[in-house]
Design a protein around this motif. Structure first.
Motif, short mmCIF file in Angstrom:
data_model
loop_
_atom_site.label_atom_id
_atom_site.label_comp_id
_atom_site.label_asym_id
_atom_site.label_seq_id
_atom_site.Cartn_x
_atom_site.Cartn_y
_atom_site.Cartn_z
N PHE A 1 132.24 51.66 23.28
CA PHE A 1 132.31 50.59 23.69
C PHE A 1 131.52 49.86 24.25
O PHE A 1 130.85 49.24 24.03
N SER A 2 130.85 51.03 25.26
CA SER A 2 130.27 50.24 25.90
C SER A 2 128.68 50.43 25.95
O SER A 2 127.34 50.10 25.37
N GLU B 1 135.59 38.15 33.29
CA GLU B 1 135.28 39.09 33.40
C GLU B 1 136.18 39.85 33.60
O GLU B 1 135.43 41.32 33.36
N THR C 1 130.73 48.74 31.82
CA THR C 1 131.33 50.69 31.68
C THR C 1 132.08 50.53 33.29
O THR C 1 132.94 51.67 33.19
N ILE D 1 129.74 46.20 24.03
CA ILE D 1 130.91 44.80 23.89
C ILE D 1 131.59 45.38 24.96
O ILE D 1 131.97 43.79 25.85
N PHE D 2 131.27 46.38 26.09
CA PHE D 2 132.53 46.15 27.21
C PHE D 2 131.99 46.78 28.37
O PHE D 2 131.15 47.95 28.46
N TRP E 1 139.35 41.26 32.73
CA TRP E 1 139.59 41.25 31.53
C TRP E 1 139.07 41.91 30.69
O TRP E 1 138.71 43.26 30.48
N ARG E 2 137.19 41.66 31.28
CA ARG E 2 136.50 42.43 30.26
C ARG E 2 136.10 43.75 31.07
O ARG E 2 136.08 44.62 30.12
N HIS E 3 136.18 43.78 31.89
CA HIS E 3 135.64 45.48 32.92
C HIS E 3 137.53 45.65 32.84
O HIS E 3 137.84 47.19 32.57
N TYR E 4 138.83 45.48 32.41
CA TYR E 4 140.07 45.45 32.69
C TYR E 4 140.32 46.75 31.21
O TYR E 4 140.76 47.18 30.87
N THR E 5 139.01 45.97 30.15
CA THR E 5 140.05 46.55 29.09
C THR E 5 140.12 47.63 28.30
O THR E 5 140.58 48.79 28.01
N LEU E 6 138.24 48.72 29.00
CA LEU E 6 138.93 50.07 28.70
C LEU E 6 139.65 51.10 29.28
O LEU E 6 139.77 52.08 29.00
#
Length: 332
Positions: A157-158, A191, A166, A163-164, A193-198
């Motif tokens: 995903f990175s 921002e 790293t 998408i997200f 929540w984008r770091h939080y997703t993975l």
């Protein structure tokens, strides 16, 4: 009165366990090879600072005096001074505890909600290809080491899809912008929540085996009970029948939830390192490499307390959901 005595007894046992863990950590670190006081003397300190440090922690006193000073300091909220960061250990660890809790609590909660519903769904389709594929999928995700699962998600995903991000909780530029704001406000930024997703997905996929398989087994067991045959004869719709099954089969999953929430802190260490998440797991690894013993000792105490309190909550939950527990305890 029996339930009250059950709660009081469990509370007392929990307090004693935390005290014993704190005591064991004290003697463990002082049993390490070499002079423990030399580990607490930071390089470059002048003689006056060294004397003050020894006086504050009673390092020139007998071991029982040092132990008394250690317990007294803990009870007053003084966990020592970090060598690496030259600041009180509690001020260093407190935001890391919040960061770890923000990661693990929603992720484990979502894991048990999704895993419980999925387990109930495949449990109602016993012997079907859906059940077999569901069991295999959650088992495969759990068989992969948690850190390697995180690396796989980053690669997909990175690195591949972009998408997200790293790693990290926020980008360095954003961290500079929000450093003067209230700490909790960074959790509301898009921002974040984008770091939080993975890391969230890593925890969810890795730990979903437990609630899925336990709920599936419980649903299979409950589905054969006589009261459900009665509801089937009444012509109860499948959706309402499934809700009744889930309500009766969810007790093992509910009682396992606090244990998983507490035990997952050990699994977070490598996940936080992989994603460079600023939690207590990542702090523990960096402190071990830097030989920051006051921080290591306190993080171990926090992790052990987290697990003990998790088991304590399970005991209380059993006492509320199953009155036989308190009755049996009183008879014993």
């Amino acid at each position: 009165m029996s339930r009250l005595s059950y709660f009081i007894r469990r509370t007392a046992i929990t307090a004693v366990l935390i005290f014993l863990v704190a005591s064991a950590l004290f003697f463990f670190f002082r049993a390490m090879p070499g002079d423990y006081s030399s580990l607490l003397v930071q390089q470059g300190m002048n003689p006056e600072q060294i004397a003050q440090l020894r006086a504050d922690w009673g390092l020139d006193e007998p071991i029982y005096v040092q132990y008394y000073q250690y317990i007294t300091n803990l009870l007053t909220g003084n966990a020592g001074q970090s060598f690496r960061f030259s600041q009180p250990v509690w001020e260093l660890v407190a935001p890391r505890i919040l960061n770890s809790f923000v990661l693990v609590a929603p992720a484990i909660t979502a894991t048990y909600i999704v895993g419980g519903l999925f387990g109930a769904y495949i449990g109602r389709r016993r012997g079907s290809p859906l059940e077999k594929s569901g069991i295999i999928s959650v088992s495969v995700f759990h068989s992969i080491p948690d850190f390697f699962l995180g690396i796989m998600l980053i690669a997909l995903f990175s690195s591949t899809l972009g998408i997200f991000p790293t790693s990290g909780m926020l980008s360095p530029a954003t961290m500079i912008q929000v450093q003067d704001q209230a700490y909790w406000q960074r959790f509301l930024l898009p921002e974040f929540w984008r770091h939080y997703t993975l890391p969230f997905m890593t925890v969810l996929l890795y730990f979903m085996q437990y609630p899925t398989l336990i709920m599936r087994n419980s649903v299979v067991e409950v589905s054969d009970q006589e009261y459900l045959h009665y509801h089937r004869l009444k012509g109860l719709p499948e959706s309402k029948l499934l809700r009744k099954i889930i309500r009766h089969a969810s007790l093992p999953v509910i009682t396992l939830y606090p244990i998983s929430l507490a035990a997952s802190i050990s699994g977070l260490v490598l996940i936080e390192v992989v994603f460079n998440w600023p939690g207590i797991g990542q702090l523990l690894v960096s402190s071990v490499l830097a030989r920051d013993f006051p921080v290591i000792q306190f993080v171990f105490l926090i992790a052990a307390t987290w697990v003990i309190i998790g088991n304590f909550l399970v005991d209380l939950l059993y006492g509320v959901l199953d009155p036989r527990v308190s009755v049996a305890g009183d008879e014993d």
